[in-house]
Design a protein around this motif. Sequence first.
Motif, PDB file in Angstrom:
ATOM      1  N   ASN A 164       2.885   2.514  -3.771  1.00 20.12           N
ATOM      2  CA  ASN A 164       2.800   1.390  -4.718  1.00 20.12           C
ATOM      3  C   ASN A 164       4.060   1.254  -5.558  1.00 20.12           C
ATOM      4  N   GLY A 179      -3.411  -1.183  -6.410  1.00 20.38           N
ATOM      5  CA  GLY A 179      -4.268  -0.033  -6.635  1.00 20.38           C
ATOM      6  C   GLY A 179      -4.345   0.775  -5.358  1.00 20.38           C
ATOM      7  N   SER A 180      -5.529   1.206  -5.019  1.00 20.74           N
ATOM      8  CA  SER A 180      -5.706   1.866  -3.729  1.00 20.74           C
ATOM      9  C   SER A 180      -5.758   0.813  -2.616  1.00 20.74           C
ATOM     10  N   LYS A 198      -2.615   6.247  -3.675  1.00 21.97           N
ATOM     11  CA  LYS A 198      -1.568   5.493  -4.360  1.00 21.97           C
ATOM     12  C   LYS A 198      -0.727   4.692  -3.372  1.00 21.97           C
ATOM     13  N   SER A 200      -0.709   1.193  -0.614  1.00 18.05           N
ATOM     14  CA  SER A 200      -1.304  -0.110  -0.312  1.00 18.05           C
ATOM     15  C   SER A 200      -0.919  -0.522   1.102  1.00 18.05           C
TER      16      SER A 200
END
Length: 605
Positions: A164, A179-180, A198, A200
């Motif tokens: 991220n 986010g996730s 962490k 994407s």
Amino acid sequence: ARVILQRYKQGKANLEKKIIENEEWYKVRHWEQMRKTGTADQVEPYSAWLFNSLANKHADAMDNIPAPNVLPREAGDKQEATMLSSVLPVIMEQNDYEGVYDLAAYARYKTGASVTGVFWDKEKLNGLGDISIRNVDGLNLFWEPGVTDIQKSRHLFHVELMDNDLLAEAYPQLQGKLGSSTLELAKYRYDDSVDTSKKSAVIDWYYKKRNASGKQVLHYCKFVNDEVLYATENDTQGDASERGLYDDGEYPFVVDALFPMAGTPWGFGYIDIAKSAQEYIDRCNQAILKNVLVSAKPRFFAAKGAGVNMEEYADMSNDIITYTGGGNPNDAIMPVPVQTLPNICYEVLNGKVEELKETTGNRDVSTGGTTSGATAASAIAAMQEAGSKLSRDDIKSSYRAYRKICLMVIERIRQFYDMPRCFRITGDNGAEQFVPYSNAGIVPQHQGFDFGVDMGYRLPLFDVEVTAQKQSPYSKMSQNELALQFYNAGFFNPQMADQALACLDMMDFDRKSFVMQKVAQNGTIFQQMMMMQQQMLMMAQQLDRLQGSNIAEQMMAGMQGGGAPVPAGAAPAAAKSEALGGEDIGESTTTKKARQRVAESTSPT
């Protein structure tokens, strides 16, 4: 795009499961797949017969790494085809294609197919941009279920997890929106603990669509979650909204299936074929080893109240074992009989090993051994060459994929090489040249006007011929032996050029056209030399007329072997030659040099 991607992912679930399981079989961790219960057995032997087959197949592939030869479709494009034949290997080397080919070969034999991507990376060369060739994981590529060619899929998705913080740094508009991962990707069973909390999912969405002129073009959209990072249809600064991503209109991926299957671009590999035999090999080994362990550690029946000290009896270091009572201790303690396995068990084990070798084409002769009694090196080499036909068939299919990769590289050059780039090219004689090259000669060529009519544009097209680099020691030996046979047969004698070309025309071997070209060049040079000799004779005759000498007849006699009679009127000149130590005083300097050159050129040496 998200709805379509989810549908494509559901249609690929069984394939993803097979790919992950085959990776475990490749890592020789297949007991986790073979266990019927979740608990591990005390004896679980791992044999690597299947791994050995895969390693040998991979070795055959690496011995025959492909090399391109670009051929023009029109005579006017010969020069560009020659340059592309020299430039393509340099581009492949800059992208470490040997490493790409290495991983692709492993993927084909393990999972049944490999994927190679050919992209334009605008970040390369400090922003100038260049071609990028890299491996693509089959778990991260999604196509329309039911198609056998990914180029016929309506949409194509490539998904990759990225950190991220790196995404937010590259795309500031993603700050606070990550986010996730919102997309669950299938994952291998890694040895390391991989944290994806962490990360994407970055989705590359490729789709084909017709533009305003009716031409089907390839469009591209890159997005994370619901945030679009780039889209060709939104690119108003350039012409990507109308032109698309790549001019060839093809998805930039090449799928190379080992054994093709209907209804999917993927295939199946040697693990799918031979893992059943490998499973029963290990189960037979398990039974044999259990029997060996039971036999190595004997057990006993002991009657209660026998009076024997059981702790002393079980301790093999005790020299003396005490017991109470006056009876025979053997009557109280009796060994537990162990049944040895019958010979049929060992025969079944060996039969399964032979089955695995047969089904994978990994016979003993393919690995350098022989059980047929052949001991001569040439006989073993010939048997190895004959026994590698399955590997040659596998490699031929990979060459077809390599041809597609080369054609994609040519299309990237045609579209993006607007600025000249310098390439180091090594010739056949080992000399290095530094040649600038651009796409000026392969872009669409305007054909001008004919009787006031615009003749439009011509697009130079090329074919790619794939040959092996011949890194196998046996291949090099056979190639060198063939060259020596040609030399001993006089194929390179310029006086036999016509006969040699007629013989070569009926033969079939690698680089045949190159050998025929060399033989033809030798014949042409010889013909030119003979014409020069005739011209020299004519010049000598003219000098004879001017000086009254007979050097022309002497030159002709020398060309015929020196045995021709001296013509009348030449005796005085010959006598003068003998009196002066063999030098003819009637010869001019020019005629003397001509006679010497003719004599040297026609000598046996």
